[in-house]
Design an enzyme around this catalytic site. Structure first.
Site: not given
Ligand code: GLN
Length: 534
Positions: A5, A377, A508, A510
């Protein structure tokens, strides 16, 4: 030791000092020889967290950003690989003027240079440098030596905090302080004396043990901080605050008290939302980086999990996340029986072939049965593949990552990326970091964000193939977000008229979700999932 942690402890201390009004800069030092975390398998090392700049880092950087609600820069991440690479390249360029280049002082000097640079670049008043690994490891010895030198040169401005583990063997039923004493002795042999000890254990530290640690480890009793296991990592800053770590750090570092203090009020409100969440929202996450022997290893998706939690808590719901192995959906009956009980289905990022058909079947199920779906993605790319196969009727449609011979490569590699693959230039070479996207009016994405231009973090090599965009759009798929020049597809979705929420992002989202600022697309996904229960 790893997993005890340190990352959360660092993030929590940072947050407490921030709440006291200081500008704080966390820095992570990872002892491995990889130049960055991008080449590591998430099943072993956990998630690769991408910074704004595109640097691929360790998941602790994500914790710092989430706890402290800030964007870190590339200089805030240091690996042995980066340091050695720099020193060796400098030597090859005669950068050391004919000197014999050695681990001490050149490697240690490069480490301190980077730490000081990062602090200066960010204009921070306090830097928190987390040294990864375990005291006694060969791997992190240069970093500890660099830290020792930093202290010798700045005796009033550098302090050491040891995060230690106090085991409680079930047969004995009491906490053991001896491993901590030995760790301190080991540190002493490097010339380092901790000023603070954070005592991680299953239960809180009692006064007797606090004093025992203080006497035997040469620290003041008020500098021994109790850090018991707790339900949520987000309780840690509040727990540390109980032991007055902020006040003690401020007086030890002789910092001027600040007039303008944010305090932990907003954080407390967020933590209260966690305990007040009374509804449940069931989300299936379909991936492949779960299996690590006998247990479910969700570290590979930590930012995704946290992003779901922030949006769910914000709406008074407790997320129940199930990890489903994509491979299991290749059986149709099983698929329906399993998937129908979820309020939402999410396919996170990923690479390579394994589990791909299962993910496609889950996406098809979500689309046909109107279950809210969020694809991140790879999850967006596969959403496009599924649509091409089952709606456009291009039965062999695929991503060229899986089948370079497919007649319909609806997801394809960009020419510059292809060249990198041919040159075996894999490290740090994807489309990485922050890029702008413009949003189309009257779409789910546009409504969720509330603005028409956004910036999000990327990590991928493949893109929606421009040759298929028109056909996909004619068949009903809406590209609601694109690069400003319109060439790269950033968000795909189905109109709300045909599906409550079916949306995928090439980026992404997130990585930008924060406890105090949940991500708008996750908010929209969770809202749709909660709505589907009515
Ligand atoms: N494999 C896919 C790419 O390279 C998606 C990558 C990912 O999900 N980060 O475009």
């Amino acid at each position: 030791m790893s997993g005890v942690g340190k990352g959360i402890a660092t993030a929590s201390i940072g947050q407490i000092l921030e709440a006291e009004g200081y500008k704080v800069n966390p820095i992570k030092v990872d002892p491995y020889l990889n130049v960055d975390a991008g080449t590591m398998n998430p099943t072993e090392h956990g998630e690769v967290f991408v910074l704004r700049s595109g640097l691929e880092t360790d998941q602790d950087m994500g914790n710092y950003e989430r706890f402290m609600n800030l964007d870190l820069s590339a200089g805030d991440y240091i690996t042995s690989g980066m340091v050695y690479k720099h020193v060796i390249e400098k030597e090859r360029n005669l950068g050391y003027g004919g000197k014999c280049v050695e681990a001490i002082p050149h490697i240690t000097g490069e480490i301190t240079r980077r730490i000081l640079n990062a602090a200066e670049a960010n204009g921070s008043e306090v830097s928190l440098v987390e040294i990864g690994g375990t005291v006694g490891d060969y791997q992190n010895i240069m970093f500890i030596e660099a830290a020792r030198v930093l202290r010798i040169k700045n005796p009033d401005d550098v302090i050491f905090i040891l995060v230690s583990y106090l085991p409680m063997p079930s047969t004995i039923g009491e906490m053991k302080t001896r491993p901590t004493q030995n760790a301190v002795r080991q540190l002493n042999s490097y010339g380092v004396q901790p000023d603070f000890i954070i005592a991680r254990s299953t239960v809180p530290l009692d006064q007797k043990r606090k004093e025992k640690i203080a006497i035997s480890c040469n620290v003041r009793a008020e500098n021994v901080i109790s850090a018991p296991d707790i339900k949520s990592v987000y309780d840690v800053p509040l727990n540390f605050a109980k032991d007055k770590i902020g006040e003690t750090l401020i007086s030890t570092l002789k910092l001027q008290p600040k007039k303008k203090k944010e305090g932990l009020t907003k954080w407390r409100q967020f933590v209260n939302k966690i305990s007040n969440a009374d509804k449940e929202v069931k989300i299936a996450v379909i991936g492949k980086y779960f299996d690590s022997g006998d247990f479910v290893f969700s570290d590979a998706y930590v930012s995704v999990i946290e992003a779901i939690k922030f949006s769910a808590y914000n709406k008074g719901a407790r997320p129940k996340l199930d990890w489903l192995n994509a491979k299991d959906f290749e059986n149709a009956i099983l698929k329906a029986a399993v998937l129908k009980k979820y309020h939402g289905i999410l396919v996170p990022g990923g690479f390579g072939e394994s589990g791909i058909e299962g993910k496609l079947l889950a996406i098809e199920y979500a689309r046909k049965n109107k279950i809210p779906y969020l694809g991140l993605c790879y999850g967006m790319q596969l959403m496009v593949v599924e649509y091409a196969r089952n709606v456009l009727g291009l039965k062999e449609a695929n991503t060229s990552e899986i089948n370079p011979m497919s007649p319909d490569k609806v997801i394809d590699i960009m020419p510059d990326q292809k060249k990198k693959m041919e040159d075996k230039d894999y490290g740090g070479s994807m489309r990485l970091g922050m890029y702008e996207a413009v949003l189309k009016e009257a779409t789910i994405a546009r409504k969720a964000y509330g603005v028409n231009k956004i910036e999000e973090r990327h990590r991928h090599r493949y893109e929606v193939n421009p040759d298929y965009i028109e056909r996909l759009e004619e068949a009903g798929l809406v590209f609601s977000g694109t690069s400003p020049d319109g060439t790269l597809m950033e968000i795909a979705e189905l109109s709300k008229k045909v599906h409550p929420f079916f949306l995928g992002t090439q980026f992404h989202p997130e990585f930008q979700a924060r406890p105090l600022a949940p991500h708008p697309l996750f908010d929209a996904f969770i809202a749709a999932a909660l709505n589907s229960q009515k």
